[in-house]
Design a protein around this motif. Sequence first.
Motif, PDB file in Angstrom:
ATOM      1  N   ARG A   1       5.293  -7.777  -6.138  1.00 32.25           N
ATOM      2  CA  ARG A   1       5.663  -6.367  -5.972  1.00 32.25           C
ATOM      3  C   ARG A   1       4.532  -5.560  -5.360  1.00 32.25           C
ATOM      4  N   LEU A   2       3.337  -6.114  -5.368  1.00 35.62           N
ATOM      5  CA  LEU A   2       2.173  -5.404  -4.831  1.00 35.62           C
ATOM      6  C   LEU A   2       1.916  -5.723  -3.365  1.00 35.62           C
ATOM      7  N   ARG A   3       2.658  -6.645  -2.798  1.00 36.47           N
ATOM      8  CA  ARG A   3       2.333  -7.132  -1.458  1.00 36.47           C
ATOM      9  C   ARG A   3       2.714  -6.169  -0.340  1.00 36.47           C
ATOM     10  N   GLN A   4       3.679  -5.291  -0.590  1.00 33.10           N
ATOM     11  CA  GLN A   4       4.039  -4.319   0.447  1.00 33.10           C
ATOM     12  C   GLN A   4       2.996  -3.202   0.475  1.00 33.10           C
ATOM     13  N   VAL A   5       2.502  -2.893   1.669  1.00 30.72           N
ATOM     14  CA  VAL A   5       1.457  -1.881   1.812  1.00 30.72           C
ATOM     15  C   VAL A   5       1.872  -0.839   2.851  1.00 30.72           C
ATOM     16  N   ASN A   6       1.234   0.318   2.773  1.00 31.14           N
ATOM     17  CA  ASN A   6       1.550   1.397   3.715  1.00 31.14           C
ATOM     18  C   ASN A   6       0.487   1.560   4.787  1.00 31.14           C
TER      19      ASN A   6
ATOM     20  N   TYR B   1      -6.423   3.890   0.851  1.00 24.77           N
ATOM     21  CA  TYR B   1      -6.687   3.817  -0.589  1.00 24.77           C
ATOM     22  C   TYR B   1      -5.568   3.083  -1.338  1.00 24.77           C
ATOM     23  N   PRO B   2      -4.284   3.445  -1.134  1.00 28.26           N
ATOM     24  CA  PRO B   2      -3.228   2.701  -1.835  1.00 28.26           C
ATOM     25  C   PRO B   2      -3.173   1.234  -1.428  1.00 28.26           C
ATOM     26  N   THR B   3      -3.427   0.960  -0.152  1.00 23.19           N
ATOM     27  CA  THR B   3      -3.436  -0.439   0.295  1.00 23.19           C
ATOM     28  C   THR B   3      -4.553  -1.209  -0.393  1.00 23.19           C
ATOM     29  N   ALA B   4      -5.730  -0.613  -0.430  1.00 22.73           N
ATOM     30  CA  ALA B   4      -6.866  -1.278  -1.070  1.00 22.73           C
ATOM     31  C   ALA B   4      -6.621  -1.488  -2.560  1.00 22.73           C
ATOM     32  N   LEU B   5      -5.990  -0.525  -3.203  1.00 22.54           N
ATOM     33  CA  LEU B   5      -5.701  -0.687  -4.623  1.00 22.54           C
ATOM     34  C   LEU B   5      -4.747  -1.855  -4.846  1.00 22.54           C
ATOM     35  N   ARG B   6      -3.783  -2.001  -3.966  1.00 19.57           N
ATOM     36  CA  ARG B   6      -2.883  -3.152  -4.073  1.00 19.57           C
ATOM     37  C   ARG B   6      -3.641  -4.466  -3.884  1.00 19.57           C
ATOM     38  N   VAL B   7      -4.521  -4.504  -2.900  1.00 19.66           N
ATOM     39  CA  VAL B   7      -5.310  -5.721  -2.651  1.00 19.66           C
ATOM     40  C   VAL B   7      -6.171  -6.050  -3.867  1.00 19.66           C
ATOM     41  N   ALA B   8      -6.848  -5.038  -4.403  1.00 23.89           N
ATOM     42  CA  ALA B   8      -7.701  -5.268  -5.578  1.00 23.89           C
ATOM     43  C   ALA B   8      -6.872  -5.724  -6.771  1.00 23.89           C
ATOM     44  N   ALA B   9      -5.726  -5.078  -6.960  1.00 21.81           N
ATOM     45  CA  ALA B   9      -4.879  -5.407  -8.110  1.00 21.81           C
ATOM     46  C   ALA B   9      -4.306  -6.813  -8.002  1.00 21.81           C
ATOM     47  N   ILE B  10      -3.911  -7.230  -6.797  1.00 19.78           N
ATOM     48  CA  ILE B  10      -3.356  -8.575  -6.623  1.00 19.78           C
ATOM     49  C   ILE B  10      -4.362  -9.621  -7.093  1.00 19.78           C
TER      50      ILE B  10
ATOM     51  N   TYR C   1      -3.654 -13.079   1.066  1.00 20.23           N
ATOM     52  CA  TYR C   1      -2.472 -12.645   0.327  1.00 20.23           C
ATOM     53  C   TYR C   1      -1.298 -12.446   1.286  1.00 20.23           C
ATOM     54  N   GLY C   2      -0.091 -12.632   0.792  1.00 21.39           N
ATOM     55  CA  GLY C   2       1.100 -12.483   1.626  1.00 21.39           C
ATOM     56  C   GLY C   2       1.514 -11.036   1.793  1.00 21.39           C
ATOM     57  N   LEU C   3       0.633 -10.241   2.375  1.00 19.15           N
ATOM     58  CA  LEU C   3       0.891  -8.803   2.530  1.00 19.15           C
ATOM     59  C   LEU C   3       1.916  -8.550   3.635  1.00 19.15           C
ATOM     60  N   ALA C   4       2.649  -7.467   3.481  1.00 19.79           N
ATOM     61  CA  ALA C   4       3.627  -7.087   4.488  1.00 19.79           C
ATOM     62  C   ALA C   4       3.660  -5.567   4.594  1.00 19.79           C
ATOM     63  N   ARG C   5       3.899  -5.074   5.811  1.00 21.18           N
ATOM     64  CA  ARG C   5       4.027  -3.632   6.002  1.00 21.18           C
ATOM     65  C   ARG C   5       5.338  -3.165   5.389  1.00 21.18           C
ATOM     66  N   ALA C   6       5.261  -2.106   4.619  1.00 24.35           N
ATOM     67  CA  ALA C   6       6.455  -1.574   3.975  1.00 24.35           C
ATOM     68  C   ALA C   6       7.471  -1.121   5.010  1.00 24.35           C
ATOM     69  N   GLU C   7       8.742  -1.353   4.722  1.00 26.73           N
ATOM     70  CA  GLU C   7       9.787  -0.863   5.619  1.00 26.73           C
ATOM     71  C   GLU C   7       9.775   0.656   5.680  1.00 26.73           C
TER      72      GLU C   7
ATOM     73  N   THR D   1       7.058   3.390   4.970  1.00 31.84           N
ATOM     74  CA  THR D   1       5.678   3.712   4.597  1.00 31.84           C
ATOM     75  C   THR D   1       5.552   5.122   4.028  1.00 31.84           C
ATOM     76  N   VAL D   2       6.523   5.983   4.326  1.00 32.24           N
ATOM     77  CA  VAL D   2       6.529   7.305   3.693  1.00 32.24           C
ATOM     78  C   VAL D   2       6.702   7.143   2.185  1.00 32.24           C
ATOM     79  N   ASP D   3       7.581   6.246   1.803  1.00 38.46           N
ATOM     80  CA  ASP D   3       7.823   5.973   0.380  1.00 38.46           C
ATOM     81  C   ASP D   3       6.542   5.532  -0.317  1.00 38.46           C
ATOM     82  N   LEU D   4       5.876   4.536   0.251  1.00 43.04           N
ATOM     83  CA  LEU D   4       4.684   4.009  -0.412  1.00 43.04           C
ATOM     84  C   LEU D   4       3.515   4.975  -0.390  1.00 43.04           C
ATOM     85  N   THR D   5       3.520   5.926   0.541  1.00 43.13           N
ATOM     86  CA  THR D   5       2.465   6.941   0.556  1.00 43.13           C
ATOM     87  C   THR D   5       2.689   7.958  -0.547  1.00 43.13           C
ATOM     88  N   GLN D   6       3.943   8.249  -0.831  1.00 37.95           N
ATOM     89  CA  GLN D   6       4.283   9.234  -1.869  1.00 37.95           C
ATOM     90  C   GLN D   6       4.243   8.663  -3.276  1.00 37.95           C
TER      91      GLN D   6
END
Length: 472
Positions: free
Chosen positions: A219-224, A143-152, A254-260, A262-267
């Motif tokens: 700022r939206l490109r990092q995903v969890n 869900y957070p990843t998809a929201l980032r994709v939609a928002a980008i 999009y230039g997506l990247a896995r967050a260093e 992922t616990v952070d981006l989940t919270q």
Amino acid sequence: MEYRIEKDLLGEIKVPKEAYYGIHTVRACNNFPVSGLRTHPALIRAIARVKQAAALANMSAGLLDRRVGDAICRAAEEVAGGGLADQFIVDPFQGGAGTSTNMNVNEVIANRAIELLGGQKGDYRLVHPLEHVNLSQSTNDVYPTALRVAAIGMVLELSDCLAGLQAAFQEKEAEFAGILKVGRTEMQDAVPVTLGQEFSAFAEGIARDRWRLYKVEERLRQVNLGGTAVGTGLNADPKYIYAVIEELRAITGYGLARAENTVDLTQNADVFVEVSGLLKAAAVNLSKIAGDLRLLSSGPLGGLAELKLPQVQPGSSIMPGKVNPVIPEMVTQVAFQVMGNDQVIAMAAAAGQLELNAFMPLIAHNLLQSLELLINAVNIFSEKCVKGIKADEERCRRWLEESHSFITALTPHLGYDRAAELVKKAMAEKRLLREVIIESGLFTAGELELIFTPGELTRPGVAGAKLLEKKG
């Protein structure tokens, strides 16, 4: 209507036989008949892209049968392209951090994949919503990843729309460059300004909004994605984790990247607060500009009437001939809604607890609504209002002559007290300031004509300084 029976851990429920959704979606609709709205289509399309990427990654990791995975990918592509839109029926106001929406997508994709494989909807032995479509995933990373994709996608679109509005204002800046008028501070006559300069300020404000939004997309490109339930990646094969980001990057462009982390981006949802804050800034500028256009076009006989806005519809059911500034009014209302949405997003982001923010659906709904409203409002503002604005040069000249705005330009030559006396005399005698100055013998009519020009009055320096040097 015919039904099929589906089961979950809580029991059995009847599902419309031809529906692509299933029992989890029906339960969500029964539990959350709140707003009459549905989850934003951009989010649905983005979740479908995540599902397609996950299926490809699971197949490459050897976790998913290729026949099943290919069917999932085909179904997900259909949904990502806007297909089966009527099957996404869950209210955006829902408990569960987005699980209801995720399951709605899982079920629709599963049943469409079943259909593509020649089966009957609801026969989850062929394609299961959880065991196949949701394999290696959790709502909490999908869900957070998809929201980032939609928002980008929507942020970039809004940035382009703002560029168009900026260009429209710049065209008017050039068109009105030579029109001198009264500048106003605190709603009172101030010093002269050109109408072009007023429009240049509009353009610059919009330019800042465009650039800020263009940059925040990064700022939206990092995903969890791959973090699963709490960001630790439990139940996700490392091969899948590294492949799924690559697949999603390829699908979205999009230039997506896995967050260093992922616990952070989940919270944490602060990046959405950041984006919303910039949307609020854009809304503030749009509201201010819309208000100025309404003021400058007020009248047309009893107001300022320095501008003529395009007339797009009759304005009154009782007053014949009345036409209102409806486009700026619409823009103002959109701006207020976006400002309100920003407050909701901030509160929802702050309400996250421990390993998850349960209020992600509220963040998603308000953020995507703000983006959609601004995209539509900015395009309409540009096309139906700004591009068609005309200046009433005679009205601008009249207000300037009848005001005392010129006197400030003469203050360096006369002194503050003497200039104030001239203004007082003109007001008491209800005469034009220009006449009083000429009558005083301080300046000739020709000298005032040379001083009171756009070039002298609206640029840095003392108006008429060179002229008076020659005179001296």
